[in-house]
Design an enzyme around this catalytic site. Structure first.
Site, short mmCIF file in Angstrom:
data_model
loop_
_atom_site.label_atom_id
_atom_site.label_comp_id
_atom_site.label_asym_id
_atom_site.label_seq_id
_atom_site.Cartn_x
_atom_site.Cartn_y
_atom_site.Cartn_z
N ARG A 147 0.86 -1.17 0.00
CA ARG A 147 0.00 0.00 0.00
C ARG A 147 0.91 1.23 0.00
O ARG A 147 2.02 1.19 0.51
CB ARG A 147 -0.89 0.02 1.24
CG ARG A 147 -1.79 -1.21 1.40
CD ARG A 147 -2.56 -1.14 2.71
NE ARG A 147 -3.46 -2.27 2.88
CZ ARG A 147 -3.14 -3.40 3.53
NH1 ARG A 147 -1.93 -3.53 4.07
NH2 ARG A 147 -4.01 -4.37 3.65
N LYS A 170 -1.72 -2.59 8.11
CA LYS A 170 -2.84 -2.11 8.92
C LYS A 170 -2.82 -2.74 10.30
O LYS A 170 -2.49 -3.91 10.46
CB LYS A 170 -4.17 -2.41 8.21
CG LYS A 170 -4.40 -1.59 6.94
CD LYS A 170 -5.77 -1.88 6.37
CE LYS A 170 -6.05 -0.99 5.16
NZ LYS A 170 -7.40 -1.24 4.59
N HIS A 238 -2.86 2.81 -5.85
CA HIS A 238 -3.42 1.58 -5.29
C HIS A 238 -3.73 0.56 -6.38
O HIS A 238 -3.72 -0.65 -6.13
CB HIS A 238 -4.69 1.88 -4.48
CG HIS A 238 -5.02 0.81 -3.49
ND1 HIS A 238 -4.24 0.52 -2.39
CD2 HIS A 238 -6.06 -0.07 -3.44
CE1 HIS A 238 -4.77 -0.46 -1.70
NE2 HIS A 238 -5.87 -0.85 -2.32
N ARG A 241 -1.03 -1.99 -6.78
CA ARG A 241 -1.12 -3.11 -5.83
C ARG A 241 -2.12 -4.15 -6.33
O ARG A 241 -1.88 -5.35 -6.25
CB ARG A 241 -1.52 -2.57 -4.45
CG ARG A 241 -1.82 -3.62 -3.38
CD ARG A 241 -2.06 -2.90 -2.06
NE ARG A 241 -2.89 -3.64 -1.13
CZ ARG A 241 -2.43 -4.50 -0.23
NH1 ARG A 241 -1.14 -4.74 -0.15
NH2 ARG A 241 -3.25 -5.11 0.60
N HIS A 264 -3.53 -9.16 4.01
CA HIS A 264 -4.96 -9.17 4.30
C HIS A 264 -5.24 -9.97 5.57
O HIS A 264 -4.72 -11.07 5.73
CB HIS A 264 -5.74 -9.81 3.14
CG HIS A 264 -5.86 -8.93 1.95
ND1 HIS A 264 -6.14 -9.42 0.69
CD2 HIS A 264 -5.74 -7.59 1.80
CE1 HIS A 264 -6.20 -8.42 -0.17
NE2 HIS A 264 -5.95 -7.30 0.49
N TYR A 273 -9.72 -11.31 -6.00
CA TYR A 273 -8.81 -11.35 -7.15
C TYR A 273 -9.06 -12.59 -8.01
O TYR A 273 -8.68 -12.59 -9.18
CB TYR A 273 -7.36 -11.29 -6.68
CG TYR A 273 -7.02 -9.94 -6.10
CD1 TYR A 273 -6.92 -8.83 -6.92
CD2 TYR A 273 -6.87 -9.78 -4.73
CE1 TYR A 273 -6.64 -7.58 -6.38
CE2 TYR A 273 -6.60 -8.54 -4.19
CZ TYR A 273 -6.49 -7.44 -5.02
OH TYR A 273 -6.24 -6.21 -4.49
#
Length: 292
Positions: A147, A170, A238, A241, A264, A273
């Site tokens: 990111r 994150k 983004h 990515r 994730h 995806y």
């Protein structure tokens, strides 16, 4: 900021360690909700008053926000933030369905377009070290799936580079990401040209005056490049990515491995995806097959 909102802010930053972006969004939602309820009910809002919130109150609040021009997707995020705020306040949120929204698939960029984009951005840079910096940043997004905030947060202490780097994502989650030789070379070239000292406690990527590089600078450069190249409006940092993930999956990457590479928390975030790749294959079939 009221005492209630200030306590919620501390909960998000200290207890949950949410990102700055998430904290700003959730606190803004809490402020909007309490402000709306104060006018709606005609009294000041504290924890005790908040416990009286009903589904009708929430519907009225969301209707006000939709009237302000909020999209269905943004309204769904707003409702999620409201629920987080109410849970923190010890209140069970009233049962309320979020607005229905279309699920949009990420749109990967063609590898040639990505290279053209990165080349254009670097060629427009004012100085050679800035060109090397922008090239390295964009390669990190596409070549390592970072990111943009993760790339900006990389510390100078990752130098000298090995075959992998530690990336903090994150909620402070750390993952190990492999570096392609071309990516290592790009970062090392930037570090060699940088006119500022790279001390271990400082960020790797710097702005023109030596401070931390802002993601807004990279976003602005990408916007300029995509306009010059005639690329679509969805060509963003983004999107690189997304392209990383889609292209890896198309080459046979395992979904669980891809989840780890992307950082994730849930496999369901990665599974989108598979739909992207299936859609790409269907497009190829419809375009190329003589009986499609």
């Amino acid at each position: 900021m009221t005492v209630l909102i200030a306590d919620f802010y501390r909960h998000l930053t200290v207890d949950l360690r949410r990102s700055d972006h998430t904290v700003r969004a959730y606190v803004a939602t809490a402020e909007r909700l309490t402000g709306f309820l104060a006018g709606h009910w005609g009294r000041a809002i504290d924890g005790a008053a908040l416990s009286g919130i009903t589904a009708a109150d929430l519907r009225a609040y969301l209707a006000r926000r939709r009237g302000d021009g909020l999209t269905a997707a943004s309204a769904a995020r707003e409702l999620s933030a409201v629920r987080t705020f109410l849970h923190w306040a010890g209140i069970d949120p009233p049962a309320l369905k979020g607005p229905r929204r279309k699920r949009s698939l990420p749109r990967p960029q063609a590898p040639a377009d990505i290279i053209a984009l990165a080349t254009d951005v670097s060629e427009e840079a004012a100085e050679p070290w800035i060109a090397a910096r922008d090239w390295a940043v964009l390669l990190l997004l596409y070549g390592a799936g970072l990111r943009i905030g993760e790339a900006m947060a990389l510390p100078a202490s990752i130098l000298p580079l090995g075959e992998t780097i530690r990336v903090t994502g994150k909620r402070g989650k750390v993952r190990i990401v492999p570096l392609l030789p071309e990516l290592r070379a790009a970062i090392e070239r930037y570090a060699a040209l940088l006119p500022f000292a790279l001390l271990p406690g400082e960020p790797l990527f710097r702005g023109t005056k030596g401070g931390p590089l802002s993601p807004a600078i990279i976003r602005r450069s990408v916007r300029g490049a995509r306009d010059r190249l005639g690329l679509g409006g969805r060509t963003t940092p983004h999107a690189l990515r997304h392209s990383f993930a889609t292209h890896l999956l198309g080459r046979g990457a395992d979904l669980r491995q891809l989840q780890e590479l992307l950082g994730h928390a849930s496999l369901s975030s990665t599974q989108i995806y598979t739909e992207v790749d299936a859609a790409r294959l269907l497009d190829i079939y419809r375009t190329a097959h003589p009986r499609a």
